[in-house]
Design a protein around this motif. Structure first.
Motif, PDB file in Angstrom:
ATOM      1  N   LEU A  56      -4.385  -4.568  -3.296  1.00  0.00           N
ATOM      2  CA  LEU A  56      -4.474  -3.503  -4.297  1.00  0.00           C
ATOM      3  C   LEU A  56      -5.216  -3.984  -5.535  1.00  0.00           C
ATOM      4  N   THR A  96       0.804  -1.221   0.000  1.00  0.00           N
ATOM      5  CA  THR A  96       0.000   0.000   0.000  1.00  0.00           C
ATOM      6  C   THR A  96       0.839   1.274   0.000  1.00  0.00           C
ATOM      7  N   LYS A 142       2.706   4.476  -1.119  1.00  0.00           N
ATOM      8  CA  LYS A 142       2.457   5.367  -2.255  1.00  0.00           C
ATOM      9  C   LYS A 142       3.645   5.299  -3.207  1.00  0.00           C
ATOM     10  N   GLU A 193      -2.954  -1.050  -9.833  1.00  0.00           N
ATOM     11  CA  GLU A 193      -2.025  -0.482  -8.843  1.00  0.00           C
ATOM     12  C   GLU A 193      -0.887  -1.443  -8.518  1.00  0.00           C
ATOM     13  N   GLN A 194      -1.145  -2.730  -8.637  1.00  0.00           N
ATOM     14  CA  GLN A 194      -0.091  -3.716  -8.382  1.00  0.00           C
ATOM     15  C   GLN A 194       1.063  -3.563  -9.363  1.00  0.00           C
TER      16      GLN A 194
END
Length: 134
Positions: free
Chosen positions: A84, A40, A42, A88-89
């Protein structure tokens, strides 16, 4: 995590497996000496940033560099990737494929372990880069 899976992971890590491992049911808590990179995180906090004095490294990279300097075992645990969405992964695709990030190469002895509660929630492109352990 079952004893059988735990033993498989330990064996693969002892044998210095080159491929990143994707392990179902494993968590960062199961790898107490690993450098933890939460899935997770950023994307802006993940990489190396230019600084007036050169480059600024995030904490996880600094920990890896210290372990490399001290000639210690380096396990990078990318924890909870299935939390995710698939798109996003993919921010970890380059890290898994090239064992590096933004022109920073992980030390050669670095082994990458990716954890997931459910393998079906892991993006196919990520799965294709890893040795699946379940």
């Amino acid at each position: 995590m079952s004893v059988e899976v735990r033993n498989k992971v330990i064996t693969l890590l002892r044998n210095r497996q080159h491929w990143p491992l994707l392990v179902e049911g494993l968590t960062a808590n199961d790898l107490p000496t690993a450098v933890i990179l939460p899935a997770t995180i950023k994307e802006t906090e993940m990489g190396i940033l230019p600084d007036v004095n050169g480059f600024k490294y995030p904490k996880w990279i600094m920990t890896i560099l210290i372990k490399a300097r001290d000639k210690k075992e380096i396990i990078l645990c990318l924890d909870g990737i299935d939390a995710l969405p698939f798109d996003e992964q993919l921010k970890f695709y380059g890290l898994l494929k090239n064992k590096g990030l933004n022109a920073f190469a992980l030390p050669e002895q670095t082994q990458i372990v990716v954890t997931a509660k459910q393998l079906e929630k892991v993006a196919p492109k990520i799965k294709n880069l890893c040795l699946l352990v379940k």
